[in-house]
Design a protein around this motif. Structure first.
Motif, PDB file in Angstrom:
ATOM      1  N   THR A 275       0.845  -1.059   0.622  1.00  0.00           N
ATOM      2  CA  THR A 275      -0.035  -0.182   0.320  1.00  0.00           C
ATOM      3  C   THR A 275       1.048   1.528   0.118  1.00  0.00           C
ATOM      4  O   THR A 275       2.355   1.499   0.270  1.00  0.00           O
ATOM      5  CB  THR A 275      -0.955  -0.055   0.884  1.00  0.00           C
ATOM      6  N   LYS A 276       0.153   2.800  -0.171  1.00  0.00           N
ATOM      7  CA  LYS A 276       1.329   3.892  -0.394  1.00  0.00           C
ATOM      8  C   LYS A 276       0.015   5.192   0.185  1.00  0.00           C
ATOM      9  O   LYS A 276      -0.737   5.227   1.070  1.00  0.00           O
ATOM     10  CB  LYS A 276       1.286   3.884  -1.787  1.00  0.00           C
ATOM     11  N   ILE A 277       0.842   5.947   1.222  1.00  0.00           N
ATOM     12  CA  ILE A 277       0.388   7.108   2.198  1.00  0.00           C
ATOM     13  C   ILE A 277       1.364   7.937   2.440  1.00  0.00           C
ATOM     14  O   ILE A 277       2.078   7.922   1.048  1.00  0.00           O
ATOM     15  CB  ILE A 277       1.172   6.071   3.702  1.00  0.00           C
ATOM     16  N   GLY A 278       0.211   9.359   2.361  1.00  0.00           N
ATOM     17  CA  GLY A 278       1.419  10.132   2.454  1.00  0.00           C
ATOM     18  C   GLY A 278       0.231  11.370   1.318  1.00  0.00           C
ATOM     19  O   GLY A 278       0.037  12.882   1.964  1.00  0.00           O
ATOM     20  N   ARG A 279      -0.573  11.038   0.295  1.00  0.00           N
ATOM     21  CA  ARG A 279      -0.693  11.872  -0.023  1.00  0.00           C
ATOM     22  C   ARG A 279      -2.930  12.810   1.065  1.00  0.00           C
ATOM     23  O   ARG A 279      -3.200  13.221   0.395  1.00  0.00           O
ATOM     24  CB  ARG A 279      -2.273  10.892  -0.955  1.00  0.00           C
TER      25      ARG A 279
ATOM     26  N   ALA B 278      -1.743  13.904   3.562  1.00  0.00           N
ATOM     27  CA  ALA B 278      -0.741  15.626   3.630  1.00  0.00           C
ATOM     28  C   ALA B 278      -1.819  16.692   2.983  1.00  0.00           C
ATOM     29  O   ALA B 278      -1.831  16.699   2.304  1.00  0.00           O
ATOM     30  CB  ALA B 278       0.173  15.079   3.581  1.00  0.00           C
ATOM     31  N   ASP B 279      -2.452  16.809   4.486  1.00  0.00           N
ATOM     32  CA  ASP B 279      -3.085  18.595   4.406  1.00  0.00           C
ATOM     33  C   ASP B 279      -2.535  19.292   4.805  1.00  0.00           C
ATOM     34  O   ASP B 279      -3.044  19.111   6.511  1.00  0.00           O
ATOM     35  CB  ASP B 279      -4.726  17.997   4.540  1.00  0.00           C
ATOM     36  N   PRO B 280      -2.559  20.089   4.757  1.00  0.00           N
ATOM     37  CA  PRO B 280      -1.715  20.820   3.590  1.00  0.00           C
ATOM     38  C   PRO B 280      -0.633  19.962   2.513  1.00  0.00           C
ATOM     39  O   PRO B 280      -0.353  19.029   3.453  1.00  0.00           O
ATOM     40  CB  PRO B 280      -1.295  21.981   3.601  1.00  0.00           C
ATOM     41  N   PHE B 281      -0.510  19.449   1.866  1.00  0.00           N
ATOM     42  CA  PHE B 281       0.581  18.724   1.414  1.00  0.00           C
ATOM     43  C   PHE B 281       1.614  19.572   0.506  1.00  0.00           C
ATOM     44  O   PHE B 281       2.381  20.084  -0.477  1.00  0.00           O
ATOM     45  CB  PHE B 281       0.240  19.095   0.160  1.00  0.00           C
ATOM     46  N   THR B 282       2.431  19.257   2.101  1.00  0.00           N
ATOM     47  CA  THR B 282       3.166  20.276   2.398  1.00  0.00           C
ATOM     48  C   THR B 282       4.836  18.805   3.078  1.00  0.00           C
ATOM     49  O   THR B 282       3.990  18.033   3.577  1.00  0.00           O
ATOM     50  CB  THR B 282       3.866  21.252   2.799  1.00  0.00           C
ATOM     51  N   PRO B 283       5.593  19.054   2.917  1.00  0.00           N
ATOM     52  CA  PRO B 283       6.921  18.111   3.309  1.00  0.00           C
ATOM     53  C   PRO B 283       6.819  18.441   4.661  1.00  0.00           C
ATOM     54  O   PRO B 283       7.289  17.046   5.490  1.00  0.00           O
ATOM     55  CB  PRO B 283       8.340  18.705   3.184  1.00  0.00           C
ATOM     56  N   GLU B 284       6.400  19.597   5.553  1.00  0.00           N
ATOM     57  CA  GLU B 284       6.031  19.652   6.722  1.00  0.00           C
ATOM     58  C   GLU B 284       5.192  18.505   7.560  1.00  0.00           C
ATOM     59  O   GLU B 284       5.531  17.782   9.003  1.00  0.00           O
ATOM     60  CB  GLU B 284       5.675  21.302   7.501  1.00  0.00           C
TER      61      GLU B 284
ATOM     62  N   TYR C  55       4.965  15.241   6.694  1.00  0.00           N
ATOM     63  CA  TYR C  55       5.525  14.189   7.071  1.00  0.00           C
ATOM     64  C   TYR C  55       6.025  13.849   8.302  1.00  0.00           C
ATOM     65  O   TYR C  55       7.324  13.589   8.322  1.00  0.00           O
ATOM     66  CB  TYR C  55       6.859  13.760   5.856  1.00  0.00           C
ATOM     67  N   THR C  56       5.496  13.780   9.385  1.00  0.00           N
ATOM     68  CA  THR C  56       5.489  14.141  10.710  1.00  0.00           C
ATOM     69  C   THR C  56       5.741  12.591  11.116  1.00  0.00           C
ATOM     70  O   THR C  56       4.922  11.865  10.556  1.00  0.00           O
ATOM     71  CB  THR C  56       5.286  15.066  11.697  1.00  0.00           C
ATOM     72  N   PRO C  57       6.876  11.894  11.925  1.00  0.00           N
ATOM     73  CA  PRO C  57       6.700  10.661  13.167  1.00  0.00           C
ATOM     74  C   PRO C  57       5.199  10.415  12.505  1.00  0.00           C
ATOM     75  O   PRO C  57       4.432   9.444  12.821  1.00  0.00           O
ATOM     76  CB  PRO C  57       7.280  10.769  14.111  1.00  0.00           C
ATOM     77  N   ALA C  58       4.150  11.188  13.807  1.00  0.00           N
ATOM     78  CA  ALA C  58       3.251  11.330  14.410  1.00  0.00           C
ATOM     79  C   ALA C  58       2.206  11.459  13.170  1.00  0.00           C
ATOM     80  O   ALA C  58       1.411  10.135  13.329  1.00  0.00           O
ATOM     81  CB  ALA C  58       2.363  12.604  14.885  1.00  0.00           C
TER      82      ALA C  58
ATOM     83  N   LEU D 215       5.802   5.161  -0.022  1.00  0.00           N
ATOM     84  CA  LEU D 215       5.553   6.826  -0.034  1.00  0.00           C
ATOM     85  C   LEU D 215       4.699   7.296  -0.794  1.00  0.00           C
ATOM     86  O   LEU D 215       5.209   7.011  -2.095  1.00  0.00           O
ATOM     87  CB  LEU D 215       6.789   7.437   0.680  1.00  0.00           C
ATOM     88  N   HIS D 216       3.907   7.747  -1.214  1.00  0.00           N
ATOM     89  CA  HIS D 216       3.275   8.040  -2.532  1.00  0.00           C
ATOM     90  C   HIS D 216       3.086   9.043  -3.412  1.00  0.00           C
ATOM     91  O   HIS D 216       2.424   9.944  -3.013  1.00  0.00           O
ATOM     92  CB  HIS D 216       1.300   7.493  -1.968  1.00  0.00           C
ATOM     93  N   CYS D 217       4.770   9.487  -3.336  1.00  0.00           N
ATOM     94  CA  CYS D 217       4.735  10.341  -5.199  1.00  0.00           C
ATOM     95  C   CYS D 217       4.364  11.718  -3.409  1.00  0.00           C
ATOM     96  O   CYS D 217       3.297  12.620  -4.134  1.00  0.00           O
ATOM     97  CB  CYS D 217       3.554  10.227  -5.799  1.00  0.00           C
ATOM     98  N   PRO D 218       5.421  11.745  -2.016  1.00  0.00           N
ATOM     99  CA  PRO D 218       5.316  13.055  -1.637  1.00  0.00           C
ATOM    100  C   PRO D 218       5.455  14.534  -2.720  1.00  0.00           C
ATOM    101  O   PRO D 218       6.287  14.717  -3.669  1.00  0.00           O
ATOM    102  CB  PRO D 218       5.933  12.629  -0.533  1.00  0.00           C
ATOM    103  N   PRO D 219       6.190  15.207  -1.785  1.00  0.00           N
ATOM    104  CA  PRO D 219       6.616  16.538  -1.938  1.00  0.00           C
ATOM    105  C   PRO D 219       8.387  16.136  -2.337  1.00  0.00           C
ATOM    106  O   PRO D 219       8.851  15.406  -0.942  1.00  0.00           O
ATOM    107  CB  PRO D 219       6.408  17.959  -0.850  1.00  0.00           C
ATOM    108  N   SER D 220       9.179  16.538  -2.919  1.00  0.00           N
ATOM    109  CA  SER D 220      10.246  16.164  -3.437  1.00  0.00           C
ATOM    110  C   SER D 220      11.109  15.950  -2.399  1.00  0.00           C
ATOM    111  O   SER D 220      11.737  15.343  -2.260  1.00  0.00           O
ATOM    112  CB  SER D 220      11.053  16.665  -4.380  1.00  0.00           C
ATOM    113  N   ALA D 221      10.819  17.257  -1.646  1.00  0.00           N
ATOM    114  CA  ALA D 221      11.951  17.063  -0.489  1.00  0.00           C
ATOM    115  C   ALA D 221      11.982  16.541   0.390  1.00  0.00           C
ATOM    116  O   ALA D 221      12.602  16.039   1.424  1.00  0.00           O
ATOM    117  CB  ALA D 221      11.604  18.812   0.508  1.00  0.00           C
ATOM    118  N   VAL D 222      10.810  15.357   0.650  1.00  0.00           N
ATOM    119  CA  VAL D 222      10.774  14.022   1.707  1.00  0.00           C
ATOM    120  C   VAL D 222      11.526  13.115   1.027  1.00  0.00           C
ATOM    121  O   VAL D 222      12.164  12.638   1.941  1.00  0.00           O
ATOM    122  CB  VAL D 222       9.195  13.793   1.279  1.00  0.00           C
ATOM    123  N   TYR D 223      12.289  13.381  -0.261  1.00  0.00           N
ATOM    124  CA  TYR D 223      12.721  11.842  -0.449  1.00  0.00           C
ATOM    125  C   TYR D 223      14.372  11.956   0.296  1.00  0.00           C
ATOM    126  O   TYR D 223      15.114  11.089   0.468  1.00  0.00           O
ATOM    127  CB  TYR D 223      12.923  11.660  -2.008  1.00  0.00           C
TER     128      TYR D 223
END
Length: 326
Positions: free
Chosen positions: A80-84, A86-92, A94-97, A120-128
């Motif tokens: 499965t994939k997660i991360g989309r 996120a609201d707002p869809f920003t690197p910030e 992608y916290t442990p919580a 990780l489901h195509c997150p903002p590039s900075a997340v990688y």
């Protein structure tokens, strides 16, 4: 069906899997009965890898998979994939919580204690390149919430960045006859790092089946209607980012190269035989499409001459229309 090791996950999976975006939404309506038939047909035909995401129908795809697997004596490998979410869809975001909340939601929806693979489901590039994200995922592996993790990327650069982190077991990337850039650097690098590769959008959203004309229309809730210009998400997910009329014209030549074989199966066979690819994960909206996809695994490899013809087709008809970032 031939099976291959899925990177460092410890699993072996068939070279043709099942993508289940269609079972959640954005491809027109697929009712519960049809979804059940698709899943059972795939598993009966030897599919051992099912790919989904928590946002496919806001969990509908995961729920349908859970209900179908209750009927099975053996469980396939479910990624499965997660991360989309996120609201707002920003690197910030992608916290442990948040990562914990998304993973626990998928565990509940799929009805398992341990997820086989989280991507990780195509997150903002900075997340990688964020070590804190990978540290959190390592922690979830350690506590048994997930067995392994990987990434789903839009660009080669994102994939190469993710490969720098030793915990990454798999990379999912768009790869098809009309989307060849991953062949140059990403697939060799993944192969060298013992990282599995899942090739998504292998039929270029249906273009490579040869069934479409310039006059083909799609339902209002089908992304091939509403996302041609990237209005909803990355346009590369729709027809592999190729303008529809360009893709239709090129697909006619592809059909000629396929000859008396089923074009879609030839497209899948092309992806299967690319060095470094573990499995292709086409979706399906009917049991006929499932069986056709599975049959591609039994096709003989394409010849050197056919591979050259397909490379020429890309160079002459597609390359000029592909965005540099892909």
């Amino acid at each position: 069906m031939e099976r291959r090791p899925l990177g460092r996950t410890g699993a072996e999976v068939g070279v043709v899997g099942l993508g289940t975006w269609q079972l959640g939404g954005d491809w027109g309506d697929v009712d519960d009965e049809t979804a059940e038939d698709i899943l059972q047909t795939a598993l009966d035909a030897g599919v051992t890898l099912v790919d989904t995401a928590d946002v496919y129908g806001d969990g509908r795809s995961e729920e349908r998979i859970r209900r179908s697997l209750v009927l099975r004596p053996e469980r396939p490998f479910v990624a499965t994939k997660i991360g989309r979410r996120a609201d707002p869809f920003t690197p910030e975001q992608y916290t442990p919580a948040n990562l914990r909340a998304w993973i626990d939601r998928s565990r509940r929806t799929l009805g398992v204690e341990t997820l086989d693979l989280v991507q990780l489901h195509c997150p903002p590039s900075a997340v990688y390149s964020d070590h804190r994200v990978y540290d959190a995922l390592d922690g979830f592996v350690a506590d048994g919430s997930i067995a392994a993790y990987g990434v789903s990327v839009e660009t080669v650069a994102e994939g190469l960045t993710a490969l720098q982190h030793p915990g990454v077991a798999t990379i999912q990337v768009i790869l098809n006859v009309f989307r060849r850039k991953p062949l140059e650097e990403l697939l060799p690098a993944a192969q060298a790092a013992d990282v599995g590769v899942l090739a998504r959008v292998p039929l270029a959203s249906g273009l490579l089946t040869g069934r479409f004309t310039e006059h083909t229309t799609f339902a209002p809730d089908d992304h091939r209607n509403f996302n041609r210009d990237g209005a909803a998400f990355d346009v590369g997910e729709t027809f592999a980012g190729v303008p529809f009329d360009v893709g239709v014209a090129a697909a006619r030549e592809f059909v000629d190269i396929a000859g008396d074989r089923v074009p879609g199966q030839v497209a899948l066979r092309w992806a299967i035989q690319q060095p470094g690819v573990t499995s292709v994960i086409p979706g399906a909206s009917s049991i006929g499409q499932v069986q056709g996809n599975v049959d591609a695994a039994a096709l003989p490899p394409l010849t050197d001459a056919e591979l050259s013809d397909l490379e020429r087709l890309y160079d002459e008809r597609i390359r000029a229309h592909v965005h540099d970032r892909w």
